[in-house]
Design a protein around this motif. Sequence first.
Motif, PDB file in Angstrom:
ATOM      1  N   MET B   1      46.109  36.952  54.710  1.00 36.37           N
ATOM      2  CA  MET B   1      46.186  38.140  53.872  1.00 36.37           C
ATOM      3  C   MET B   1      47.178  37.914  52.733  1.00 36.37           C
ATOM      4  SD  MET B   1      46.904  42.098  54.836  1.00 36.37           S
ATOM      5  CE  MET B   1      47.593  41.700  56.376  1.00 36.37           C
ATOM      6  N   GLN B   2      46.786  38.305  51.537  1.00 31.12           N
ATOM      7  CA  GLN B   2      47.685  38.100  50.401  1.00 31.12           C
ATOM      8  C   GLN B   2      48.565  39.323  50.228  1.00 31.12           C
ATOM      9  OE1 GLN B   2      43.981  37.741  48.722  1.00 31.12           O
ATOM     10  NE2 GLN B   2      44.470  35.930  47.517  1.00 31.12           N
ATOM     11  N   THR B   3      49.636  39.354  51.035  1.00 35.11           N
ATOM     12  CA  THR B   3      50.474  40.554  51.085  1.00 35.11           C
ATOM     13  C   THR B   3      51.097  40.886  49.732  1.00 35.11           C
ATOM     14  OG1 THR B   3      51.031  39.755  53.267  1.00 35.11           O
ATOM     15  CG2 THR B   3      52.184  41.718  52.515  1.00 35.11           C
ATOM     16  N   ALA B   4      51.584  39.842  49.053  1.00 28.41           N
ATOM     17  CA  ALA B   4      52.248  40.064  47.770  1.00 28.41           C
ATOM     18  C   ALA B   4      51.299  40.722  46.773  1.00 28.41           C
ATOM     19  CB  ALA B   4      52.756  38.741  47.223  1.00 28.41           C
ATOM     20  N   ASN B   5      50.073  40.182  46.731  1.00 26.26           N
ATOM     21  CA  ASN B   5      49.060  40.709  45.835  1.00 26.26           C
ATOM     22  C   ASN B   5      48.750  42.176  46.116  1.00 26.26           C
ATOM     23  OD1 ASN B   5      47.740  39.722  43.667  1.00 26.26           O
ATOM     24  ND2 ASN B   5      46.583  38.179  44.827  1.00 26.26           N
ATOM     25  N   ILE B   6      48.615  42.476  47.388  1.00 23.08           N
ATOM     26  CA  ILE B   6      48.285  43.839  47.794  1.00 23.08           C
ATOM     27  C   ILE B   6      49.417  44.790  47.421  1.00 23.08           C
ATOM     28  CG2 ILE B   6      47.905  45.335  49.788  1.00 23.08           C
ATOM     29  CD1 ILE B   6      46.386  43.015  51.074  1.00 23.08           C
ATOM     30  N   ASP B   7      50.647  44.344  47.688  1.00 27.54           N
ATOM     31  CA  ASP B   7      51.804  45.186  47.343  1.00 27.54           C
ATOM     32  C   ASP B   7      51.841  45.470  45.853  1.00 27.54           C
ATOM     33  OD1 ASP B   7      52.659  45.503  49.875  1.00 27.54           O
ATOM     34  OD2 ASP B   7      54.090  43.838  49.831  1.00 27.54           O
ATOM     35  N   GLN B   8      51.507  44.435  45.085  1.00 31.15           N
ATOM     36  CA  GLN B   8      51.495  44.583  43.627  1.00 31.15           C
ATOM     37  C   GLN B   8      50.502  45.677  43.200  1.00 31.15           C
ATOM     38  OE1 GLN B   8      50.557  40.825  41.917  1.00 31.15           O
ATOM     39  NE2 GLN B   8      52.161  40.946  40.368  1.00 31.15           N
ATOM     40  N   ILE B   9      49.305  45.617  43.797  1.00 27.74           N
ATOM     41  CA  ILE B   9      48.274  46.609  43.470  1.00 27.74           C
ATOM     42  C   ILE B   9      48.755  48.011  43.815  1.00 27.74           C
ATOM     43  CG2 ILE B   9      45.954  47.423  44.026  1.00 27.74           C
ATOM     44  CD1 ILE B   9      45.265  44.461  44.680  1.00 27.74           C
ATOM     45  N   ILE B  10      49.336  48.142  45.016  1.00 26.41           N
ATOM     46  CA  ILE B  10      49.772  49.470  45.455  1.00 26.41           C
ATOM     47  C   ILE B  10      50.911  49.982  44.570  1.00 26.41           C
ATOM     48  CG2 ILE B  10      50.712  50.814  47.368  1.00 26.41           C
ATOM     49  CD1 ILE B  10      49.391  48.845  49.288  1.00 26.41           C
ATOM     50  N   ASP B  11      51.877  49.092  44.288  1.00 22.78           N
ATOM     51  CA  ASP B  11      53.029  49.514  43.495  1.00 22.78           C
ATOM     52  C   ASP B  11      52.630  49.967  42.094  1.00 22.78           C
ATOM     53  OD1 ASP B  11      54.801  49.172  45.513  1.00 22.78           O
ATOM     54  OD2 ASP B  11      55.342  47.112  44.973  1.00 22.78           O
ATOM     55  N   VAL B  30      40.366  41.711  46.645  1.00 23.93           N
ATOM     56  CA  VAL B  30      41.170  40.504  46.855  1.00 23.93           C
ATOM     57  C   VAL B  30      41.257  40.123  48.339  1.00 23.93           C
ATOM     58  CG1 VAL B  30      42.590  40.868  44.807  1.00 23.93           C
ATOM     59  CG2 VAL B  30      43.399  41.718  46.991  1.00 23.93           C
ATOM     60  N   ASN B  31      41.193  41.116  49.212  1.00 23.90           N
ATOM     61  CA  ASN B  31      41.445  40.846  50.631  1.00 23.90           C
ATOM     62  C   ASN B  31      40.172  40.854  51.480  1.00 23.90           C
ATOM     63  OD1 ASN B  31      43.502  40.366  52.601  1.00 23.90           O
ATOM     64  ND2 ASN B  31      43.055  42.390  53.429  1.00 23.90           N
ATOM     65  N   HIS B  32      39.069  41.339  50.924  1.00 26.20           N
ATOM     66  CA  HIS B  32      37.775  41.441  51.598  1.00 26.20           C
ATOM     67  C   HIS B  32      37.718  42.442  52.727  1.00 26.20           C
ATOM     68  CE1 HIS B  32      36.471  38.151  49.163  1.00 26.20           C
ATOM     69  NE2 HIS B  32      37.475  37.422  49.585  1.00 26.20           N
ATOM     70  N   TRP B  33      38.838  43.032  53.106  1.00 28.42           N
ATOM     71  CA  TRP B  33      38.789  44.120  54.078  1.00 28.42           C
ATOM     72  C   TRP B  33      40.078  44.923  53.996  1.00 28.42           C
ATOM     73  CZ3 TRP B  33      41.253  44.421  59.201  1.00 28.42           C
ATOM     74  CH2 TRP B  33      42.160  43.399  59.438  1.00 28.42           C
TER      75      TRP B  33
END
Lengths: 206, 150
Positions: B1-11, B30-33
């Motif tokens: 899981m691309q945690t950094a990427n996801i956090d960026q999107i949420i932030d 980006v994460n497919h699920w």
Amino acid sequence: MSEILLQIDGKDVKATETMTVLEAARSAGIHIPTLCHHEKLEPYGGCRLCTVEVETRGRARLVAACLFPVQPDLIVRTHTPEVDKLRKTIIELLMAHAPDSFELLDLAQEYGADRNRFDQESSFCLLCGLCVRYCNEVKQKNAIAFVDCGAKREINFIPEIASQECRDCKECFPLCPTSYLQAAYFLTEALAFPHESNAAHALTKK
Amino acid sequence: MQTANIDQIIDAHQGKPSALIHVLMEIQHVNHWLPREVLKKVSQKLEVPFNRVLQVATFYKTFSMIPKGSHEVHVCMGTTCRMRGAGELLDTVKDLIGVDVGETDADMKYSLENGSCLGCCSLGPEIIVNGKHHTRVEPSKADDVLKSYA
């Protein structure tokens, strides 16, 4: 707030601007059946049992009374053969899901609905949304959610929130027109946060 | 899981409840699920009740609450494609990937979905992989299409 004069079942009814047809009818003592309506909650228009015929400028059409705002010179008919037939069908469709709901049985008697008209597909939930909306709007705990869509739509307690909030509240229980909500809660409890609630376990401990 | 990427999107959409679907779509992309933990974070940061997030995430077919493979394979089963032999094509694809519709293979490489008309009736039957349309796919050519993503 200006007063609006409309006619419901041949009776002149005074209403205020922000009222719905349902509220105006109730204030005049005219009964319109409802299932998903609750005074403390925003109108939802989910069950369509409150369908009435309204006439404006000579044109009649069917609307949900719980959502339809009052208008000057509106003519409302709450019992026409067409409206009654529609309500009967709605009750029969709902009874395919919850054939033993007391509220539905009463309505079925009133409208002569046949509980076995449609093949039974007992989901026991009518998706009236009373529990979900009460939890969101009145209690603001957001412990129940609708999940999925279409034919698979159902209510779900969210274990993370329900384990914190529900044990001492349960105010949604009496709202449910079936008993599905209670069943859904106890299933969630048994699966997700069982310890203290398990009476048998508590007894064996003593 | 691309945690950094996801956090960026949420932030990037913090405190904006109206961006809920947009945020979920980007994470899905980006994460497919959508893991439950991520949904909780979305709920907190966007100030949307968790039950609302759950409702939206389960409502749309775009979102998946279970892990998906890195390549999303769609086989069109619309009327036209079906008449042009999509049934046989779908069976072939099922055999090649080794999963049924709605499932993902053990290597987390391919997820198989079908759809009722995916848009290119005149070029059917078609397979869509990661949004790219492969048209006039004979069952015998399905292997080549999938292999190009191997």
